[in-house]
Write an enzyme that holds these catalytic residues in place. Structure first.
Site, PDB file in Angstrom:
ATOM      1  N   GLY A  12     -45.578 -24.240  39.476  1.00  0.00           N
ATOM      2  CA  GLY A  12     -44.857 -23.194  40.193  1.00  0.00           C
ATOM      3  C   GLY A  12     -44.077 -22.225  39.325  1.00  0.00           C
ATOM      4  O   GLY A  12     -43.114 -21.601  39.788  1.00  0.00           O
ATOM      5  N   SER A  13     -44.466 -22.052  38.069  1.00  0.00           N
ATOM      6  CA  SER A  13     -43.715 -21.085  37.232  1.00  0.00           C
ATOM      7  C   SER A  13     -43.929 -19.653  37.728  1.00  0.00           C
ATOM      8  O   SER A  13     -43.034 -18.817  37.632  1.00  0.00           O
ATOM      9  CB  SER A  13     -44.123 -21.216  35.763  1.00  0.00           C
ATOM     10  OG  SER A  13     -45.462 -20.779  35.565  1.00  0.00           O
ATOM     11  N   ASN A  14     -45.093 -19.375  38.309  1.00  0.00           N
ATOM     12  CA  ASN A  14     -45.307 -18.033  38.889  1.00  0.00           C
ATOM     13  C   ASN A  14     -44.466 -17.869  40.153  1.00  0.00           C
ATOM     14  O   ASN A  14     -43.908 -16.797  40.404  1.00  0.00           O
ATOM     15  CB  ASN A  14     -46.778 -17.815  39.204  1.00  0.00           C
ATOM     16  CG  ASN A  14     -47.552 -17.364  37.974  1.00  0.00           C
ATOM     17  OD1 ASN A  14     -47.397 -16.243  37.523  1.00  0.00           O
ATOM     18  ND2 ASN A  14     -48.332 -18.252  37.411  1.00  0.00           N
ATOM     19  N   LEU A  90     -55.202 -24.206  44.256  1.00  0.00           N
ATOM     20  CA  LEU A  90     -56.527 -24.639  43.798  1.00  0.00           C
ATOM     21  C   LEU A  90     -57.570 -24.725  44.906  1.00  0.00           C
ATOM     22  O   LEU A  90     -58.723 -25.009  44.648  1.00  0.00           O
ATOM     23  CB  LEU A  90     -56.398 -25.989  43.073  1.00  0.00           C
ATOM     24  CG  LEU A  90     -55.603 -25.919  41.771  1.00  0.00           C
ATOM     25  CD1 LEU A  90     -55.495 -27.292  41.114  1.00  0.00           C
ATOM     26  CD2 LEU A  90     -56.252 -24.925  40.801  1.00  0.00           C
ATOM     27  N   HIS A 109     -54.771 -14.701  37.964  1.00  0.00           N
ATOM     28  CA  HIS A 109     -55.760 -15.497  37.229  1.00  0.00           C
ATOM     29  C   HIS A 109     -55.475 -15.350  35.738  1.00  0.00           C
ATOM     30  O   HIS A 109     -55.214 -14.233  35.265  1.00  0.00           O
ATOM     31  CB  HIS A 109     -57.170 -15.025  37.577  1.00  0.00           C
ATOM     32  CG  HIS A 109     -58.239 -15.818  36.905  1.00  0.00           C
ATOM     33  ND1 HIS A 109     -58.639 -17.063  37.366  1.00  0.00           N
ATOM     34  CD2 HIS A 109     -58.955 -15.577  35.789  1.00  0.00           C
ATOM     35  CE1 HIS A 109     -59.562 -17.550  36.553  1.00  0.00           C
ATOM     36  NE2 HIS A 109     -59.780 -16.665  35.590  1.00  0.00           N
ATOM     37  N   ASP A 150     -62.334 -15.197  42.696  1.00  0.00           N
ATOM     38  CA  ASP A 150     -61.829 -14.278  41.654  1.00  0.00           C
ATOM     39  C   ASP A 150     -62.616 -12.971  41.611  1.00  0.00           C
ATOM     40  O   ASP A 150     -62.770 -12.361  40.552  1.00  0.00           O
ATOM     41  CB  ASP A 150     -61.898 -14.964  40.269  1.00  0.00           C
ATOM     42  CG  ASP A 150     -61.098 -16.253  40.230  1.00  0.00           C
ATOM     43  OD1 ASP A 150     -61.528 -17.177  39.502  1.00  0.00           O
ATOM     44  OD2 ASP A 150     -60.088 -16.354  40.943  1.00  0.00           O
TER      45      ASP A 150
HETATM   46  C1  GRF Z   1     -51.446 -20.113  36.224  1.00  0.00           C
HETATM   47  O1  GRF Z   1     -51.987 -20.127  34.931  1.00  0.00           O
HETATM   48  C2  GRF Z   1     -52.287 -19.255  37.100  1.00  0.00           C
HETATM   49  O2  GRF Z   1     -52.874 -18.169  36.433  1.00  0.00           O
HETATM   50  C3  GRF Z   1     -53.353 -20.184  37.539  1.00  0.00           C
HETATM   51  O3  GRF Z   1     -52.716 -21.435  37.718  1.00  0.00           O
HETATM   52  C4  GRF Z   1     -51.571 -21.474  36.891  1.00  0.00           C
HETATM   53  C5  GRF Z   1     -50.394 -21.747  37.778  1.00  0.00           C
HETATM   54  O4  GRF Z   1     -49.291 -21.979  37.020  1.00  0.00           O
HETATM   55  N1  GRF Z   1     -53.954 -19.705  38.766  1.00  0.00           N
HETATM   56  P1  GRF Z   1     -47.885 -22.180  37.777  1.00  0.00           P
HETATM   57  O5  GRF Z   1     -48.084 -23.301  38.781  1.00  0.00           O
HETATM   58  O6  GRF Z   1     -47.548 -20.878  38.437  1.00  0.00           O
HETATM   59  O7  GRF Z   1     -46.931 -22.537  36.675  1.00  0.00           O
END
Ligand code: GRF
Length: 206
Positions: A12-14, A90, A109, A150
């Site tokens: 969940g860093s995004n 996923l 992505h 994608d």
């Molecule tokens: C990221 O690298 C994103 O591009 C891919 O999955 C990863 C998710 O990372 N789809 P996070 O869970 O947001 O840290």
């Protein structure tokens, strides 16, 4: 104010980058709900720390994909979702959901699409393929989600140089930093109505 649903499966860093940018006033939207396909996704903890409702909804708890998708759609509606952000999610979304939210679902992505993407290219597998191929430039992409994998129109991209001594850890770290910059920017443009899809191309209004 527009409402986002953020779908995750991992750290969940995004998602955290979105939360931070919303709280900093850089994105004029709120996160109504975070839904994870994995019970142990740390992204759920990140959301809970900010008082965002969270749900674990897994395919394996339903008799078939239709039942799963009905539950997912019901949850999205329950939280008045205007836009869906896939942040490391996923599962492949059903065409029902994609049809219900046309040009209102975006995904981040960790490569420069159309390279190293599509079926089976997710997470560290993307970076391993980049290193195996020996390309000199990778990067991150934010794109609209269509019924392919994608394949939707590209919103933002930014390159990341690949070093000779990179491994998946070092490369993924630099790409993730770019993701954390691009995704909030794309979401801000999206909720402000500044993204115009013209065929395969996305025009960004100033
Ligand atoms: C990221 O690298 C994103 O591009 C891919 O999955 C990863 C998710 O990372 N789809 P996070 O869970 O947001 O840290």
């Amino acid at each position: 104010m527009k409402t986002l649903a953020v779908l995750i499966s991992g750290g969940g860093s995004n998602l955290q980058a979105l939360i931070d940018n919303i709280e900093a006033g850089n994105i004029n939207a709120q996160i109504g709900v975070v839904i994870s396909s994995r019970k142990d996704a740390y992204g759920l903890v990140r959301a809970q720390k900010h008082g965002i409702p969270t749900y674990y909804i897994s395919k394996k708890d339903y008799k078939d994909m239709d039942a799963f998708n009905r539950v997912l759609i019901k949850k999205l509606e329950e939280y008045n979702t205007d836009f869906i952000v896939l942040a490391g999610y996923l599962n492949i979304l059903s065409s029902d959901i994609i049809k219900k939210y046309p040009n209102r679902i975006i995904n981040v992505h960790p490569s420069l699409i159309p390279s190293f993407c599509g079926k089976g290219y997710y997470g560290m597998r993307v970076h391993q393929s980049v290193l195996d191929y020996g390309v000199k430039i990778s990067g991150a992409t934010v794109h609209f989600v269509d019924e392919g994998t994608d394949t939707g129109p590209i919103i933002l991209q930014k390159p990341v140089e690949v070093y000779y001594d990179d491994d998946v850890e070092s490369l993924s770290k630099r790409v993730l930093e770019v993701e954390h910059e691009l995704l909030p920017k794309a979401v801000s443009l999206l909720v402000e109505g500044k993204l115009v899809v013209e065929g395969r191309k996305v025009k960004i209004l100033e």
